[in-house]
Design an enzyme around this catalytic site. Sequence first.
Site, PDB file in Angstrom:
ATOM      1  N   HIS A 121     -40.620  66.810  16.960  1.00 24.62           N
ATOM      2  CA  HIS A 121     -39.818  65.736  18.380  1.00 24.62           C
ATOM      3  C   HIS A 121     -40.249  66.768  19.171  1.00 24.62           C
ATOM      4  O   HIS A 121     -40.782  66.084  20.386  1.00 24.62           O
ATOM      5  CB  HIS A 121     -39.210  65.171  17.697  1.00 24.62           C
ATOM      6  CG  HIS A 121     -38.060  64.410  19.123  1.00 24.62           C
ATOM      7  ND1 HIS A 121     -37.182  63.635  18.977  1.00 24.62           N
ATOM      8  CD2 HIS A 121     -38.570  64.160  20.894  1.00 24.62           C
ATOM      9  CE1 HIS A 121     -37.429  62.883  20.002  1.00 24.62           C
ATOM     10  NE2 HIS A 121     -38.017  62.896  20.437  1.00 24.62           N
ATOM     11  N   GLU A 177     -42.826  65.131  26.074  1.00 22.09           N
ATOM     12  CA  GLU A 177     -42.471  66.639  26.547  1.00 22.09           C
ATOM     13  C   GLU A 177     -42.116  67.755  27.088  1.00 22.09           C
ATOM     14  O   GLU A 177     -41.377  68.352  27.630  1.00 22.09           O
ATOM     15  CB  GLU A 177     -42.357  67.337  24.530  1.00 22.09           C
ATOM     16  CG  GLU A 177     -41.575  66.437  23.555  1.00 22.09           C
ATOM     17  CD  GLU A 177     -40.115  65.717  23.823  1.00 22.09           C
ATOM     18  OE1 GLU A 177     -39.670  67.250  24.175  1.00 22.09           O
ATOM     19  OE2 GLU A 177     -39.487  64.342  23.945  1.00 22.09           O
ATOM     20  N   HIS A 201     -38.677  68.154  28.755  1.00 22.12           N
ATOM     21  CA  HIS A 201     -38.084  69.548  28.862  1.00 22.12           C
ATOM     22  C   HIS A 201     -38.959  71.142  28.381  1.00 22.12           C
ATOM     23  O   HIS A 201     -38.940  72.037  28.690  1.00 22.12           O
ATOM     24  CB  HIS A 201     -38.168  69.512  26.676  1.00 22.12           C
ATOM     25  CG  HIS A 201     -37.275  68.601  26.695  1.00 22.12           C
ATOM     26  ND1 HIS A 201     -35.708  68.514  26.352  1.00 22.12           N
ATOM     27  CD2 HIS A 201     -37.369  66.782  26.048  1.00 22.12           C
ATOM     28  CE1 HIS A 201     -35.381  67.173  26.214  1.00 22.12           C
ATOM     29  NE2 HIS A 201     -36.439  66.432  25.730  1.00 22.12           N
TER      30      HIS A 201
END
Length: 219
Positions: free
Chosen positions: A70, A112, A116
Amino acid sequence: MSLRACAALLLVLAAIGGAKAQENGSGRNVPGQFDFYVLSLSWSPSYCATRDKPDGLQCGGPRPYAFVVHGLWPQYERGYPDSCARPAPRLRPDQVRGMLDLMPSPGLVTHEWAKHGTCSGLSATAYFDLVRAARARVVIPQSYVDPTDYRMVSAAEVETAFQMANPGLASDMIAVDCDRTRLREVRVCLTKDLAFRACPQVNAASCPAGRRLAVPPLR
């Protein structure tokens, strides 16, 4: 007070000030300034079971997936940074394609990175290399590699399976995420050098140890 004592006091005050800055929101979302990583592994059959119809590579492609990445998330001891560059540097198509074996959705890869990866302080290439290294650091228990039968497990059993497959992974270094009925994710805490490490806040958000969880098989 001696010079050495003054220096020690200044270090303590700086540490306290840094902690308060994080609590108050100042000094957050600065690329590269965080404490550790969380590698989040998503149980793909559970995700796909929530889709109304097969969609995309992960849930509609020819290959069935078990645990997929993920994300690799920079974390503070309490909370986490996100979206540290607005707009995020654009990914090249080859960078996206190069991650689809671990993260089988172009949209997930770009999301992502933006949310992040930009907080890691790394270039996109270096960040995705680190994602790959982090995934290689964690051994998936054999019973979760290619299951063909629907089964029920407890959150504690999932955690124990990962601990047995990964020497040095203690119970306060991992969290099992679920919805009301299914296993959703396993989250492993890692230092910046990808060693297992404790993460009290992440661990505290784990599913109740005795909760029974459905583990849908690969499809």
